[in-house]
Write a protein that holds these residues in place. Structure first.
Motif, short mmCIF file in Angstrom:
data_model
loop_
_atom_site.label_atom_id
_atom_site.label_comp_id
_atom_site.label_asym_id
_atom_site.label_seq_id
_atom_site.Cartn_x
_atom_site.Cartn_y
_atom_site.Cartn_z
N ARG A 116 18.38 -57.29 -111.36
CA ARG A 116 18.74 -56.74 -110.13
C ARG A 116 18.51 -57.66 -108.85
NH1 ARG A 116 17.49 -55.34 -104.60
NH2 ARG A 116 18.48 -53.17 -104.26
N GLU A 117 17.20 -57.93 -108.90
CA GLU A 117 16.72 -58.59 -107.65
C GLU A 117 17.19 -60.00 -107.68
OE1 GLU A 117 15.42 -57.08 -105.73
OE2 GLU A 117 14.10 -55.44 -106.27
N ILE A 165 21.03 -59.89 -106.80
CA ILE A 165 21.36 -59.61 -105.31
C ILE A 165 20.72 -60.83 -104.49
CG2 ILE A 165 20.71 -58.19 -103.25
CD1 ILE A 165 22.47 -56.98 -105.53
N GLY A 205 21.19 -51.82 -105.97
CA GLY A 205 21.66 -52.85 -106.48
C GLY A 205 23.38 -52.82 -106.33
#
Length: 206
Positions: free
Chosen positions: A117-118, A121, A184
């Protein structure tokens, strides 16, 4: 009577990227190697090392709140700060997650879900730079707080603490994972909307 035309007021200059708030953000990144060294001391089984790592993590995480407060208070919110701040968070939290999983203290699937997710993004933010700097949302900030609290608990020498601490750590981490996934998806939807709007050709006038 004077015929002089009054000068037009000058546009306010943009705040300099070289300010205390951004320096704190850079400091947060610089603290990561020291945090990792303390956590890995004696194979991750050193009580002193775990406590030092926890202290460094908490201190680094605290600068996240401080640099944002300073930037807003002094009117020094910059595009560089908006970009560096979430990256600094991801470097710190990503390092902690990977090391905790490597030490066997945290399931790898949790680390993978959060990091996918990190990183996704972050990649989207860089792609959108051609259109806009996408700042952290309120949900994103809540996600960071939950992740930080959960990781801070997992960094402690849990085998030497009461069982309820481990239970609280697991509950907070579960909440962090849920908020991480939900925010997210929200960021992805926002990024897609910005991309579609920016790439849409302007309507021709009649």
């Amino acid at each position: 009577m004077s015929d002089a035309v009054p000068a037009a007021p000058s546009a306010p200059s943009a705040p300099s990227a070289w300010n205390l708030a951004n320096a704190l953000t850079v400091l947060r990144i610089a603290m990561v190697p020291f945090f990792a060294w303390a956590l890995l001391a004696d194979g991750g089984h050193s009580t002193t090392g775990r406590l030092v790592a926890t202290g460094l993590f908490v201190l680094a995480a605290a600068t996240d709140r401080l640099d944002g407060w300073l930037a807003r208070r002094s009117g020094q919110v910059t595009d560089l700060g908006k970009l560096l701040d979430p990256i600094a968070d991801k470097v710190l939290i990503g390092t902690a997650l990977v090391l905790l999983s490597w030490l066997g203290d945290l399931s790898w699937w949790i680390t993978v879900v959060i990091l996918v997710r990190e990183l996704g993004i972050t990649a989207m933010r860089f792609f959108l730079l051609r259109y806009v700097v996408l700042p952290a949302s309120r949900g994103g900030k809540l996600k960071t707080v939950l992740q930080s609290v959960a990781i801070g608990l997992y960094l402690l020498p849990l085998d030497q603490l009461p069982t309820f601490v481990s239970v609280v750590a697991a509950i907070v981490m579960a909440a962090a994972v849920v908020v991480t996934v939900v925010t997210g998806l929200d960021y992805a939807r926002t990024g897609l909307r910005i991309s579609r709007t920016a790439s849409r050709p302007p309507a021709s006038g009649l």
